[in-house]
Design an enzyme around this catalytic site. Sequence first.
Site, PDB file in Angstrom:
ATOM      1  CD  GLU A  95      30.389  53.439  48.886  1.00  0.00           C
ATOM      2  OE1 GLU A  95      29.812  52.330  48.807  1.00  0.00           O
ATOM      3  OE2 GLU A  95      31.434  53.781  48.090  1.00  0.00           O
ATOM      4  NE  ARG A 121      24.359  40.554  46.766  1.00  0.00           N
ATOM      5  CZ  ARG A 121      24.691  41.906  47.194  1.00  0.00           C
ATOM      6  NH1 ARG A 121      24.539  42.405  48.535  1.00  0.00           N
ATOM      7  NH2 ARG A 121      24.577  42.651  46.040  1.00  0.00           N
ATOM      8  CE  LYS A 181      25.249  50.735  45.648  1.00  0.00           C
ATOM      9  NZ  LYS A 181      25.171  51.446  46.681  1.00  0.00           N
TER      10      LYS A 181
HETATM   11  P1  ATP Z   1      25.819  46.414  44.972  1.00  0.00           P
HETATM   12  O1  ATP Z   1      26.541  45.049  45.897  1.00  0.00           O
HETATM   13  O2  ATP Z   1      24.033  46.080  44.445  1.00  0.00           O
HETATM   14  O3  ATP Z   1      26.654  47.457  44.587  1.00  0.00           O
HETATM   15  P2  ATP Z   1      25.871  47.168  48.008  1.00  0.00           P
HETATM   16  O4  ATP Z   1      25.975  45.895  48.722  1.00  0.00           O
HETATM   17  O5  ATP Z   1      27.463  47.548  47.410  1.00  0.00           O
HETATM   18  O6  ATP Z   1      25.197  46.723  46.507  1.00  0.00           O
HETATM   19  P3  ATP Z   1      24.701  49.381  49.448  1.00  0.00           P
HETATM   20  O7  ATP Z   1      24.824  50.546  49.381  1.00  0.00           O
HETATM   21  O8  ATP Z   1      25.739  49.272  50.720  1.00  0.00           O
HETATM   22  O9  ATP Z   1      25.074  48.513  48.161  1.00  0.00           O
HETATM   23  O10 ATP Z   1      22.987  48.547  50.131  1.00  0.00           O
HETATM   24  C1  ATP Z   1      22.802  49.586  51.403  1.00  0.00           C
HETATM   25  C2  ATP Z   1      22.658  48.067  52.124  1.00  0.00           C
HETATM   26  O11 ATP Z   1      21.472  47.299  51.064  1.00  0.00           O
HETATM   27  C3  ATP Z   1      23.626  46.854  52.645  1.00  0.00           C
HETATM   28  O12 ATP Z   1      22.470  46.919  54.344  1.00  0.00           O
HETATM   29  C4  ATP Z   1      22.938  45.791  51.860  1.00  0.00           C
HETATM   30  O13 ATP Z   1      23.330  44.492  52.480  1.00  0.00           O
HETATM   31  C5  ATP Z   1      21.997  46.059  51.345  1.00  0.00           C
HETATM   32  N1  ATP Z   1      21.547  45.402  49.818  1.00  0.00           N
HETATM   33  C6  ATP Z   1      22.301  45.707  49.314  1.00  0.00           C
HETATM   34  N2  ATP Z   1      22.015  44.729  48.288  1.00  0.00           N
HETATM   35  C7  ATP Z   1      21.293  43.899  48.583  1.00  0.00           C
HETATM   36  C8  ATP Z   1      19.772  42.511  47.968  1.00  0.00           C
HETATM   37  N3  ATP Z   1      20.554  42.193  46.975  1.00  0.00           N
HETATM   38  N4  ATP Z   1      19.152  41.843  48.520  1.00  0.00           N
HETATM   39  C9  ATP Z   1      18.973  42.474  50.701  1.00  0.00           C
HETATM   40  N5  ATP Z   1      19.958  43.849  50.640  1.00  0.00           N
HETATM   41  C10 ATP Z   1      21.017  44.464  50.179  1.00  0.00           C
HETATM   42 MG    MG Z   2      28.039  48.420  50.047  1.00  0.00          MG
END
Ligand code: ATP
Ligand code: MG
Length: 565
Positions: free
Chosen positions: A37, A262, A272
């Site tokens: 995102e 994760r 984020k």
């Molecule tokens: P955050 O929790 O940091 O805000 P998010 O999951 O909301 O991260 P996205 O932009 O939706 O952020 O993430 C894009 C991809 O990266 C998704 O498929 C998510 O599952 C993966 N991702 C995010 N954080 C991690 C992590 N700590 N380890 C592995 N994959 C991750």
């Molecule tokens: Mg997300």
Amino acid sequence: MNKTESAPPTDFIRTIINEDMNTDKFGGRVHTRFPPEPNGYLHIGHAKSICLNFGVASEYGGLSNLRFDDTNPSKEETEYAESIQEDVHWLGFDWADRLFYASDYFDQLHDYAVQLIKQGDAYVCDLNADEIREYRGTLTRPGMDSPYRNRPIEENIDLFERMRVGEFPDGSRTLRAKIDMASPNISLRDPVLYRIMKVPHYRTGDKWCVYPMYDFTHCLSDSIEGITHSLCTLEFENNRSLYDWVLEKLQVYHPQQIEFARLNLSYTVLSKRKLLQLVQDGIVDSWDDPRMPTLSGFRRRGYTPEAIREFCSHIGVAKANSIIDIALLEHFIRKDLNQRAPRVMGVLRPLRVVIDNYPEDQVEEIEAVNNPEDPTMGTRKVPFSRVLYIEQDDFREVPPPKYRRLIPGREVRLRYGYFITCVGVVKDEKTGEVVELHCTYDPETRGGNAPDGRKVKSTLHWVSAAHALEVETRLYDRLFLKENPDEVEEGSDFKSNLNPNSLEILEGCFVEQSLVDAVPGRTYQFERQGYFMVDPISSERGKLVFNRTISLRDTWAKIQKSMKK
Ligand code: ATP
Ligand code: MG
């Protein structure tokens, strides 16, 4: 990609893909996607997901897309979308012509929503957000049907259209899937598919005032793009039933969602939302502050994409959440830089040394090895003269026990240079602080060895005062003091665990002359100190700024040693 990197791991995801290849489930195709995102910069957790998605695809001769999951216009920006592309490329992956945006599918998603309404599988609900929550129930209490659940199809179509054209205020109505308010899986209790949000979108502008929710968008985007294996993190496990429900109801191509754990790193926050808070509150300078666990922060600090990929490959993917020791990441950074970083001498906290018996105007060019790990990197000339700087720490007038470096009367080696002996100490009259040393040198020891075979206890780095370049260094340390930054007293938050000394700026450091042409973005090893990168943003010609990437002490190697004992 570099062929010398370790062989791809096998794990439960690759096992599933192998089975799918054997049963020809997707016609022998592997097609993955990385779906960020654009509401922030990528962090090291995302790197794990990128390495997995792009890595798996390339191992099976498949494809991987970059897709922006941009369904929440209130938080998304072009700046983020651009930084994400730069970071994925920097990490070493390429989506070729497959850059997609969920927002490109808004028309199609809207048509799918209307189809669900027509099938009696979705309805317009007039409950507000609080009421929806109330009606949803809990893990132990089933939900209650919305009073609007059994609206006639015609009425739903009419209301959804009026939502779309902007007749109703934000939050007043939603489109919901009609599934099961008593389902043990809360994700299936008539989840919201569309919400009203009169916020311009960074790509579609004012075109829409209803936006699809993540769960509706994600599965359909995967389907539209022909994704085979939709890899996501564990928190989406419960959402898989909804993913499957939407695709089954619409009878469209159906990828398989697979969840993995994760990445969590000690002493680090990987959210984020929290990282944005650090930027907004001015705790760090920006998203690419070298203390941030973002890919842009790591880049500016001097971490290499190769080292990050090796780290991701080493930790692998698993089904259970765990916390990885940040010392392991640092170990891979050191391992990589040890191979590629040229050695130089730099003095961070200078102490002036005058060699009394060295001729006033003499300058010698001394040969120094650029990288003992890689002879092809050659040698360079370093000027030696009567007045030098050494590190303040390398001299003690009153040495602590086991101190092996310079003290009055002791002989030590200057790296590549001569043996010197301290014969005098000049102090500031007022403060008593040592401001200058007087030494003698032994001309027979040029290159660092005595013909009579006598030994010294230590070797110091140094620079020639008349030739050295004055630079600034920025010494970075961990941002958080606690292994788990979220572990806090009641009433405070993760920011109470910040390390107040995560950045120390040193002015008046001296580095050897050869760095006059140092290119911003290049990393060097300052012998005995650590790895330093020429800061690409703050450095100017004539005034270089060096970011300390990492010190030389490998705590991970120590941990491993102590575990073997
Ligand atoms: P955050 O929790 O940091 O805000 P998010 O999951 O909301 O991260 P996205 O932009 O939706 O952020 O993430 C894009 C991809 O990266 C998704 O498929 C998510 O599952 C993966 N991702 C995010 N954080 C991690 C992590 N700590 N380890 C592995 N994959 C991750
Ligand atoms: Mg997300």
